[in-house]
Write a protein that holds these residues in place. Structure first.
Motif, PDB file in Angstrom:
ATOM      1  N   ALA A  61       0.734  -1.204   0.010  1.00 44.32           N
ATOM      2  CA  ALA A  61      -0.081  -0.072  -0.127  1.00 44.32           C
ATOM      3  C   ALA A  61       0.936   1.269   0.103  1.00 44.32           C
ATOM      4  O   ALA A  61       0.695   2.281  -0.629  1.00 44.32           O
ATOM      5  N   ALA A  62       1.948   1.217   0.774  1.00 49.33           N
ATOM      6  CA  ALA A  62       2.738   2.341   0.706  1.00 49.33           C
ATOM      7  C   ALA A  62       3.591   2.533  -0.438  1.00 49.33           C
ATOM      8  O   ALA A  62       3.714   3.742  -1.156  1.00 49.33           O
ATOM      9  N   HIS A  63       4.047   1.584  -1.375  1.00 47.54           N
ATOM     10  CA  HIS A  63       4.590   1.407  -2.519  1.00 47.54           C
ATOM     11  C   HIS A  63       3.646   2.183  -3.463  1.00 47.54           C
ATOM     12  O   HIS A  63       3.926   3.114  -4.237  1.00 47.54           O
ATOM     13  N   ARG A  64       2.446   1.703  -3.378  1.00 47.19           N
ATOM     14  CA  ARG A  64       1.257   2.079  -4.366  1.00 47.19           C
ATOM     15  C   ARG A  64       1.124   3.546  -4.196  1.00 47.19           C
ATOM     16  O   ARG A  64       0.841   4.272  -5.292  1.00 47.19           O
ATOM     17  N   THR A  65       0.965   4.208  -3.078  1.00 46.62           N
ATOM     18  CA  THR A  65       0.326   5.473  -2.852  1.00 46.62           C
ATOM     19  C   THR A  65       1.519   6.371  -2.457  1.00 46.62           C
ATOM     20  O   THR A  65       1.150   7.554  -2.819  1.00 46.62           O
ATOM     21  N   GLU A  66       2.706   6.116  -2.268  1.00 50.23           N
ATOM     22  CA  GLU A  66       3.832   6.986  -2.368  1.00 50.23           C
ATOM     23  C   GLU A  66       4.816   7.244  -3.198  1.00 50.23           C
ATOM     24  O   GLU A  66       5.520   6.297  -3.431  1.00 50.23           O
ATOM     25  N   PRO A  67       4.569   8.197  -4.017  1.00 50.86           N
ATOM     26  CA  PRO A  67       5.307   8.374  -5.349  1.00 50.86           C
ATOM     27  C   PRO A  67       6.841   8.201  -5.012  1.00 50.86           C
ATOM     28  O   PRO A  67       7.663   7.644  -5.931  1.00 50.86           O
ATOM     29  N   ALA A  68       7.352   8.615  -4.085  1.00 48.44           N
ATOM     30  CA  ALA A  68       8.833   8.638  -3.792  1.00 48.44           C
ATOM     31  C   ALA A  68       9.325   7.208  -4.005  1.00 48.44           C
ATOM     32  O   ALA A  68      10.469   6.832  -4.084  1.00 48.44           O
ATOM     33  N   LEU A  69       8.534   6.167  -3.297  1.00 47.82           N
ATOM     34  CA  LEU A  69       8.722   4.712  -3.384  1.00 47.82           C
ATOM     35  C   LEU A  69       9.003   3.961  -4.664  1.00 47.82           C
ATOM     36  O   LEU A  69       9.696   3.037  -4.913  1.00 47.82           O
ATOM     37  N   SER A  70       8.018   4.552  -5.727  1.00 51.56           N
ATOM     38  CA  SER A  70       8.051   3.878  -7.008  1.00 51.56           C
ATOM     39  C   SER A  70       9.085   4.651  -7.899  1.00 51.56           C
ATOM     40  O   SER A  70       9.198   4.157  -8.896  1.00 51.56           O
ATOM     41  N   GLN A  71       9.174   6.015  -7.812  1.00 50.79           N
ATOM     42  CA  GLN A  71       9.906   6.766  -8.698  1.00 50.79           C
ATOM     43  C   GLN A  71      11.062   7.787  -8.086  1.00 50.79           C
ATOM     44  O   GLN A  71      11.768   7.957  -8.944  1.00 50.79           O
ATOM     45  N   GLY A  72      11.443   7.433  -6.797  1.00 46.46           N
ATOM     46  CA  GLY A  72      12.075   8.366  -6.212  1.00 46.46           C
ATOM     47  C   GLY A  72      13.703   7.904  -6.374  1.00 46.46           C
ATOM     48  O   GLY A  72      13.924   6.814  -6.630  1.00 46.46           O
TER      49      GLY A  72
END
Length: 436
Positions: free
Chosen positions: A351-362
């Protein structure tokens, strides 16, 4: 590209659905068992399903007989269409295995070659020497995949072979509505074929995702423009479990810094590799990790490191399986999914990975590193997440500069005061964002 923000869930259907190890010619709709897994997959936080080989084959699926027909042990094409429709209705993308390097001996064109030899119109579909012999004593030699002669290597430079495979992909898109392909042994595929496949898929369906199986070497060979969107990150796969088993988190930190760090020589900054803790070819995580308390910590790293996280069915609740016991031990039949504390923790990470852009793009930057503690930052367009892991049985004061005084943990929902760092309890993991 939708896949860059996704969480993948991998299934080996011939295994999960309880198909016989060898193709018995009987048609049974075992694939429909996956319908009962749809809601569980959603609850893990996954947004895409990757299905290992599905089409008519001799045995394990990577020995294809026919690219257009669902393996009879799993049912008929209509059954697969229903499963794909159900996944799509649940908001799950569908990626299939594209096994294009080789086929099985039961492949229709190879069967023609066995019967007609030099007169076969398909003799140039393979690498054949009529002056030699194969281990099957066919009266001619042919190239098999890495010496496995049950897997007959295709000649991808033959235009007719390439066209046959591309038309199969078009058929899968039109019939099942698939959203992407994982290319088996992509490191062995002809690069011109990969470029042609990419252009073809781009023309068939916008945002069609291509990920290739890579083991070692320079992943940029296949991540070049006009080729693949992603490859499997085997370097970090090994680093993840090995770091915890040796209590040497420097190993995984070195790999992450080498791949994504701030230095100009970083290899894959801005790329989105497919990350995994285990899969259908390797020992299950719960069997290879020496300390079970490290299981959630490893998944915390998997979902926080740069790249696309991928779960393997059953591992989200901690089932075991040893590679030394054979492939069947890694690809078991399961009647129904289970959920436990590990599953719920993974869902929080997802859920954190999906909703927090820094985790998928940062971007990625190490802040603190010891043998048993690891703190790093993911940052994107002013947003940041601090990931802190303590793999030790003792508490630890992690001293680092967060840049903010109060933090919320995305995994637990709790708020913490950061005064020059954070107290890390034994066997703990945090995803810290500035508290509002």
């Amino acid at each position: 590209m939708w896949a860059y923000n996704s969480v993948f869930y991998q299934i080996y259907p011939l295994g999960l659905c309880g198909a016989p190890a060898e193709n018995d010619g009987q048609t049974l709709p075992r694939i429909r068992r996956l319908l009962d897994w749809t809601e569980h997959i959603r609850r893990t936080g996954a947004t895409a399903v990757y299905l290992c080989p599905l089409f008519q084959s001799d045995s394990h699926g990577y020995d294809t007989r026919d690219y257009r027909v669902l393996d009879c042990r799993l049912g008929a094409n209509a059954d697969l269409r229903e499963v794909c429709d159900a996944f799509h209705a649940a908001g799950l993308r569908v990626v299939l295995d594209g096994v294009f390097n080789h086929v099985g001996r039961g492949f229709w064109a190879f069967q023609d070659l066995l019967q007609n030899r030099e007169s076969s119109p398909y003799k140039d579909w393979f690498y054949v020497d009529f002056g030699g012999d194969s281990p099957y004593h066919d009266g001619f030699w042919y190239e098999g995949w890495e010496g496995h002669y049950e897997l007959v290597k295709l000649n991808l430079r033959n235009p007719a072979v390439a066209e046959h495979l591309l038309e199969a992909v078009r058929f899968w898109i039109d019939t099942f509505g698939i959203d992407g392909l994982r290319l088996d042994v992509a490191y062995m595929l002809d690069k011109d074929f990969i470029r042609r496949l990419r252009a073809f898929c781009d023309g068939c369906k916008p945002d069609f995702f291509l990920v290739g199986e890579m083991l070692h070497g320079d992943y940029n060979q296949l991540l070049a423009d006009g080729m693949l969107h992603s490859v499997t990150n085997y370097e970090c796969y090994k680093g993840l479990y090995s770091s915890f088993n040796s209590l040497n988190l420097f190993e995984i930190a070195h790999s992450l810094n080498r791949q994504f760090g701030p230095e100009p020589w970083t290899l894959y900054k801005g790329r989105h590799l497919l990350n995994f803790a285990d899969n259908h070819d390797v020992t299950r995580l719960a069997s290879i990790l020496q300390n079970p308390r490290h299981l959630p910590l490893l998944y915390a790293l998997l979902f926080a490191m740069p790249g696309i996280p991928c779960l393997y069915y059953g591992s989200e609740w901690g089932i075991k399986g040893e590679k030394s016991q054979g492939d069947a031990a890694l690809r078991p039949a399961l009647e129904r999914p289970e959920e436990n504390q590990l599953t719920r923790f993974i869902a929080a990470c997802a859920a954190a990975h999906r909703t927090e852009p820094a985790l998928s793009q940062g971007d990625y930057q190490t802040l603190l590193l010891t043998n048993r503690q690891f703190v790093f930052r993911r940052q994107w367009e002013g947003r940041q997440v601090l990931i802190a892991v303590n793999a030790d049985e003792s508490p630890f004061h992690a001293g680092f500069s967060a840049g903010f005084s109060a933090a919320k943990d995305l995994l637990s929902g709790q708020t913490y005061t950061l005064d020059g760092g954070l107290e890390l309890p034994p066997y703990s993991a945090f995803y810290l964002v500035p508290a509002v």
